[in-house]
Design a protein around this motif. Structure first.
Motif, mmCIF file in Angstrom:
data_model
loop_
_atom_site.group_PDB
_atom_site.id
_atom_site.type_symbol
_atom_site.label_atom_id
_atom_site.label_comp_id
_atom_site.label_asym_id
_atom_site.label_seq_id
_atom_site.Cartn_x
_atom_site.Cartn_y
_atom_site.Cartn_z
ATOM 1 N N LYS A 279 -2.425 4.382 10.074
ATOM 2 C CA LYS A 279 -1.986 4.380 8.680
ATOM 3 C C LYS A 279 -1.956 5.793 8.113
ATOM 4 N N LYS A 280 -2.996 6.560 8.427
ATOM 5 C CA LYS A 280 -3.075 7.917 7.892
ATOM 6 C C LYS A 280 -1.999 8.816 8.487
ATOM 7 N N THR A 282 0.899 7.867 9.645
ATOM 8 C CA THR A 282 2.170 7.449 9.067
ATOM 9 C C THR A 282 2.318 8.016 7.657
ATOM 10 N N ALA A 283 1.238 7.932 6.877
ATOM 11 C CA ALA A 283 1.275 8.461 5.512
ATOM 12 C C ALA A 283 1.520 9.961 5.501
ATOM 13 N N LEU A 287 4.540 11.945 3.727
ATOM 14 C CA LEU A 287 4.310 13.035 2.774
ATOM 15 C C LEU A 287 5.084 14.275 3.180
ATOM 16 N N ILE A 294 3.759 8.827 -3.950
ATOM 17 C CA ILE A 294 2.444 8.468 -3.419
ATOM 18 C C ILE A 294 2.221 6.966 -3.525
ATOM 19 N N ILE A 297 4.191 5.218 -0.759
ATOM 20 C CA ILE A 297 3.543 5.423 0.536
ATOM 21 C C ILE A 297 2.322 4.518 0.664
ATOM 22 N N ALA A 298 1.537 4.427 -0.413
ATOM 23 C CA ALA A 298 0.349 3.569 -0.393
ATOM 24 C C ALA A 298 0.740 2.118 -0.155
ATOM 25 N N ASP A 300 3.455 0.938 1.352
ATOM 26 C CA ASP A 300 4.019 0.707 2.684
ATOM 27 C C ASP A 300 2.986 0.851 3.802
ATOM 28 N N THR A 301 1.958 1.660 3.581
ATOM 29 C CA THR A 301 0.977 1.882 4.646
ATOM 30 C C THR A 301 -0.262 1.000 4.519
ATOM 31 N N LEU A 303 -2.715 1.811 2.594
ATOM 32 C CA LEU A 303 -3.790 2.678 2.109
ATOM 33 C C LEU A 303 -3.860 2.578 0.586
ATOM 34 N N VAL A 308 -4.167 8.209 -0.255
ATOM 35 C CA VAL A 308 -2.926 8.966 -0.044
ATOM 36 C C VAL A 308 -2.988 10.296 -0.808
#
Length: 317
Positions: A279-280, A282-283, A287, A294, A297-298, A300-301, A303, A308
């Motif tokens: 996850k990280k 991918t994030a 980014l 942000i 991204i949060a 979709d992942t 997180l 993020v």
């Protein structure tokens, strides 16, 4: 001066490292298997100039492949007309790379120059098959060639058969001279779109076979779209029709699909921690692209927004 093409070249090299090996094998006649470790080095170098401020030079790529015999490589992407200045710039880069890692033992300086090559996006009659360094020293003359890879020399079949997927974002250069025709002829434009649909279909097949992952596929498609938008600025029909096709393919190859692939790999390996790390990663890639908020991204992942935001701060450090 850096261009969208330089940025696309650096991005696909840094983000899709598994695609580097076929390119190096093709250019330098190597026989790497793809299992070798690839280690990147800083691209920023400062040229020491007497009586002048140090001059910063940014190379496109500077990395080593740790095979049986570790080798250093320096690749540059070039879209302009060959004018001799490129060769000078390349030598400056190579000399500084060598000097940055030079060793002095008992007043003996040893420097190792990298294996250098240039990827030419446009080929002209004047474009040679290689450049050459001739270094005349008091101890003798040293000379060697710097190979040139011409994107336009590779057909679509060549690219897929040889695994040169890194060239796909720049394949549009093979059609550049026909842009006026495509822009004013619906049938010819439809033929170009059909060719790009074949590219997407073949990428799909490679993903299903496990040759590439969803992230590599998405990166190739995204960068292809970016290059098309840049190169076809004066040809709106080309820019819109083929560009829209690539954007549509990106929706299908969503960030969620990429994330799910990584999670599935982590579960198969029995490593729960791998899910969070996936996850990280991918994030971080999202980014770096700079095309999503942000919050998006949060979502979709999976997180949290603070997580993020923390990753974003680490990127700016």
């Amino acid at each position: 001066m850096a261009t969208i093409y330089d940025g696309a070249f650096r991005t696909i090299l840094n983000d899709c490292r598994k695609l580097i090996i076929p390119l190096i094998n093709e250019i330098f006649g190597e026989a790497y298997t793809g299992e070798e470790e690839i280690r990147f080095f800083p691209n920023e170098h400062f040229l020491n100039q007497q009586d002048k401020a140090n001059k910063e030079r940014i190379t496109d790529t500077n990395f080593a492949i740790l095979g049986k015999i570790p080798k250093k490589y320096h690749l540059e992407c070039e879209s302009s007309y060959p004018d001799g200045k490129i060769t000078i710039r390349l030598f400056e880069y190579d000399a500084q790379i060598a000097l940055d890692e030079g060793k002095v033992t008992e007043e003996t300086l040893t420097v190792s120059f990298p294996n250098t090559a240039v990827l030419y996006l446009r080929a002209y009659k004047k474009t040679p098959d290689h450049m050459r360094y001739v270094i005349v020293t008091p101890g003798g003359t040293v000379q060697y060639d710097v190979p040139i890879m011409k994107v336009q020399a590779y057909s679509l079949d060549d690219i897929f058969e040889k695994g040169l997927l890194m060239l796909i974002p720049f394949y549009i250069f093979s059609h550049e001279k026909s842009f006026p025709t495509y822009n004013n002829n619906e049938q010819k434009l439809a033929e170009l779109k059909a060719e790009y649909q074949k590219i997407l279909d073949r990428l799909d097949a490679l993903e299903q076979q496990g040759v590439i992952g969803a992230f590599e596929k998405r990166t190739i498609i995204e960068l292809s779209g970016d290059v098309i938008q840049e190169i076809a600025q004066k040809y709106k029909n080309v820019q819109k029709d083929v560009g829209d096709m690539m954007r549509g393919a990106l929706i299908d190859t969503s960030a969620r699909r990429i994330l799910n692939q990584g999670i599935k790999q982590g579960i198969n390996q029995g490593i729960n921690q791998g899910i969070t790390e996936t996850k990280k990663r991918t994030a971080l890639n999202m980014l770096k692209r700079g095309k999503m908020t942000i919050e998006e991204i949060a979502e979709d992942t999976g997180l949290s927004v603070p997580e993020v935001e923390q990753l974003a701060k680490l990127q700016t450090v």
